[in-house]
Design a protein around this motif. Structure first.
Motif, PDB file in Angstrom:
ATOM      1  N   VAL A   1      55.578  98.765 -27.943  1.00 13.58           N
ATOM      2  CA  VAL A   1      55.300  99.232 -26.539  1.00 13.58           C
ATOM      3  C   VAL A   1      54.803  98.919 -25.821  1.00 13.58           C
ATOM      4  N   GLU A   2      53.900  98.317 -27.119  1.00 14.83           N
ATOM      5  CA  GLU A   2      52.609  97.590 -25.897  1.00 14.83           C
ATOM      6  C   GLU A   2      52.820  96.088 -25.410  1.00 14.83           C
ATOM      7  N   VAL A   3      53.769  95.124 -25.655  1.00 18.22           N
ATOM      8  CA  VAL A   3      53.939  93.537 -24.763  1.00 18.22           C
ATOM      9  C   VAL A   3      54.984  94.146 -23.938  1.00 18.22           C
ATOM     10  N   LEU A   4      56.117  95.446 -24.015  1.00 15.09           N
ATOM     11  CA  LEU A   4      56.616  95.513 -22.843  1.00 15.09           C
ATOM     12  C   LEU A   4      56.362  95.236 -21.559  1.00 15.09           C
ATOM     13  N   PRO A   5      56.588  95.275 -20.443  1.00 18.59           N
ATOM     14  CA  PRO A   5      56.016  94.746 -19.506  1.00 18.59           C
ATOM     15  C   PRO A   5      56.161  96.462 -18.392  1.00 18.59           C
ATOM     16  N   GLY A   6      54.731  96.680 -18.404  1.00 19.34           N
ATOM     17  CA  GLY A   6      54.461  97.930 -17.724  1.00 19.34           C
ATOM     18  C   GLY A   6      53.462  98.643 -18.554  1.00 19.34           C
ATOM     19  N   ASP A   7      53.013 100.302 -17.937  1.00 22.96           N
ATOM     20  CA  ASP A   7      52.210 101.099 -19.179  1.00 22.96           C
ATOM     21  C   ASP A   7      53.037 102.284 -18.688  1.00 22.96           C
ATOM     22  N   ALA A   8      52.206 103.452 -19.619  1.00 22.91           N
ATOM     23  CA  ALA A   8      52.584 104.821 -19.429  1.00 22.91           C
ATOM     24  C   ALA A   8      51.831 104.995 -17.764  1.00 22.91           C
ATOM     25  N   ALA A   9      50.851 105.118 -17.487  1.00 24.37           N
ATOM     26  CA  ALA A   9      50.515 105.008 -16.582  1.00 24.37           C
ATOM     27  C   ALA A   9      50.881 104.526 -15.313  1.00 24.37           C
ATOM     28  N   GLY A  10      51.619 103.366 -15.160  1.00 26.28           N
ATOM     29  CA  GLY A  10      52.509 103.382 -14.210  1.00 26.28           C
ATOM     30  C   GLY A  10      54.046 103.808 -14.459  1.00 26.28           C
ATOM     31  N   ALA A  11      54.405 104.487 -15.026  1.00 22.32           N
ATOM     32  CA  ALA A  11      55.651 104.384 -15.448  1.00 22.32           C
ATOM     33  C   ALA A  11      55.490 106.349 -15.128  1.00 22.32           C
ATOM     34  N   SER A  12      54.131 106.977 -15.222  1.00 22.03           N
ATOM     35  CA  SER A  12      54.428 108.493 -14.765  1.00 22.03           C
ATOM     36  C   SER A  12      53.744 108.865 -13.658  1.00 22.03           C
ATOM     37  N   ALA A  13      53.151 107.148 -13.032  1.00 23.05           N
ATOM     38  CA  ALA A  13      52.354 107.437 -11.785  1.00 23.05           C
ATOM     39  C   ALA A  13      53.229 108.106 -10.188  1.00 23.05           C
ATOM     40  N   GLU A  14      52.678 108.504  -9.315  1.00 20.73           N
ATOM     41  CA  GLU A  14      53.379 109.547  -8.375  1.00 20.73           C
ATOM     42  C   GLU A  14      53.562 108.520  -7.491  1.00 20.73           C
ATOM     43  N   ARG A  15      53.582 108.746  -5.932  1.00 22.58           N
ATOM     44  CA  ARG A  15      54.220 107.304  -5.322  1.00 22.58           C
ATOM     45  C   ARG A  15      53.256 107.198  -4.499  1.00 22.58           C
ATOM     46  N   GLY A  16      52.387 106.683  -4.701  1.00 18.77           N
ATOM     47  CA  GLY A  16      51.678 106.464  -3.152  1.00 18.77           C
ATOM     48  C   GLY A  16      50.000 106.311  -4.333  1.00 18.77           C
ATOM     49  N   GLU A  17      50.166 106.461  -5.545  1.00 17.79           N
ATOM     50  CA  GLU A  17      48.440 106.667  -6.253  1.00 17.79           C
ATOM     51  C   GLU A  17      47.730 105.280  -5.898  1.00 17.79           C
ATOM     52  N   SER A  18      46.297 105.371  -5.736  1.00 18.19           N
ATOM     53  CA  SER A  18      45.709 104.133  -5.951  1.00 18.19           C
ATOM     54  C   SER A  18      45.607 103.204  -6.654  1.00 18.19           C
ATOM     55  N   PRO A  19      45.522 102.286  -7.001  1.00 17.23           N
ATOM     56  CA  PRO A  19      44.316 101.571  -8.116  1.00 17.23           C
ATOM     57  C   PRO A  19      43.684 102.283  -9.158  1.00 17.23           C
ATOM     58  N   ALA A  20      42.876 102.946  -8.441  1.00 18.51           N
ATOM     59  CA  ALA A  20      41.670 103.349  -8.791  1.00 18.51           C
ATOM     60  C   ALA A  20      42.431 104.373  -9.307  1.00 18.51           C
ATOM     61  N   ASP A  21      43.451 105.413  -9.545  1.00 15.40           N
ATOM     62  CA  ASP A  21      43.738 106.256  -9.887  1.00 15.40           C
ATOM     63  C   ASP A  21      45.182 106.044 -11.013  1.00 15.40           C
ATOM     64  N   LEU A  22      45.019 104.678 -10.362  1.00 11.95           N
ATOM     65  CA  LEU A  22      45.803 104.485 -12.041  1.00 11.95           C
ATOM     66  C   LEU A  22      44.922 103.623 -12.989  1.00 11.95           C
TER      67      LEU A  22
END
Length: 336
Positions: A53-74
């Motif tokens: 899972v670690e080597v897959l592109p992306g992570d759980a934070a990005g996959a569960s993020a809401e639209r419009g979240e800032s980089p600081a929120d991520l």
């Protein structure tokens, strides 16, 4: 010949009675060693899950993020999920909590044990139903083929079982959907759940169970047929034939008991294939099991949830394999 007065002959202990405790202790040690090796293999598998899972592109934070979240929120979400820590450290913490029954928290903030509470029994119902039918059909077909060696029935069963095992579960599922649902309308194409999270009617289990049963029956029928063929030339089997016993009695009373270790191993091995096939089958039939949960967890890069599914399936498979080891060792020990 003179007889000594007052002496009572003492029977010597039977060799079987004397060695029975030692055999039991030896069997217990073998089973404990096997359980230890399987537990180690399961731990290695879980480590590979975390690494994959670690080597897959992306992570759980990005996959569960809401639209419009800032980089600081991520970044804050990654910190809350522990994704800013090394993967080996997260794996060590997860494994340390495992003995207490804690499978961690998903990326959505829910306990993994709660997320699996409903899907796991559904998958067990599906897999155990398929397992029971597979065992019954495999033993019946394998014994029938062994009772008619070289005859048309034997050739038909052998060729059919080979073809059945060669067909993947998703192909069997597609054929069942076309024939039993879309063309005839006999069975529902998708599973609808009731208020308790279970399939609304038992008919919704038929196609998913058949999709698992057909390939595994092909595999296990060949295992049973081969094990019985190996026993056909055993001295006690040939002696039973020379004694004039009916062929079906020789098969059931003499060949089949000797084939039990190989048959038990083959059937236990198919348990892992059943759980692997269940992931595909549950997705195709919209069945509410851990296969559907696993597919969503992989898409969400939800490592604790993926590991929770793997440990549940691995625990069931390990228990079945240990039961097969126990049957095999006990059978071989009784024949020794």
């Amino acid at each position: 010949m003179s007889r000594t007065a007052g002496t009572v002959p003492v029977a010597a202990p039977r060799a079987g009675a004397a060695t029975a405790p030692r055999r039991a202790a030896h069997l217990a040690r073998r089973i404990a060693a096997t359980a230890g090796r399987r537990a180690l293999m399961l731990a290695v598998l879980l480590a590979l899950v975390f690494a994959a899972v670690e080597v897959l592109p992306g992570d759980a934070a990005g996959a569960s993020a809401e639209r419009g979240e800032s980089p600081a929120d991520l970044a804050e979400r990654r910190r809350l999920l522990g994704l800013d820590r090394p993967v080996w450290e997260r794996f060590a913490d997860w494994m340390a909590a495992l003995p207490t029954g804690d499978l961690g928290t998903s990326a959505r903030g829910q306990k993994v044990t709660e997320l699996l509470a409903d899907p796991l029994p559904n998958t067990l119902l599906l897999a155990l139903s398929a397992f029971a039918i597979t065992v019954a059909l495999s033993l019946s077909l394998g014994c029938w083929a062994a009772a008619h060696p070289g005859r048309p029935a034997d050739r038909l069963i052998t060729h059919t079982s080979t073809a059945a095992f060669a067909i993947p579960e998703f192909v069997v599922s597609a054929v069942l959907l076309l024939t039993l649902s879309l063309w005839t309308g006999w069975l529902p194409a998708a599973t609808v759940t009731g208020g308790d999270g279970r399939p609304a009617t038992w008919t919704m289990l038929i196609m998913p169970v058949l999709a698992l049963v057909i390939p595994q029956t092909g595999w296990n029928t060949r295992v049973v047929r081969g094990a019985l063929a190996d026993q056909a030339g055993a001295p006690h089997v040939e002696a039973a034939h020379l004694d004039g016993l009916p062929p079906h009695r020789v098969l059931l009373r003499h060949q089949l008991p000797g084939a039990v270790p190989a048959v038990a191993t083959g059937i236990a091995t198919s348990t892992g294939m059943l759980f692997g096939g269940a992931v595909v089958v549950e997705t195709l039939f919209n069945y509410p099991g851990i296969g559907t949960v696993l597919a969503g967890a992989v898409a969400a890069r939800d490592t604790p949830l993926i590991a929770g599914v793997v440990i549940c399936a691995g625990a069931v498979i390990t228990l079945v394999l240990l039961a097969a080891d126990l049957i095999r060792h006990a059978t071989l020990g009784a024949r020794a």
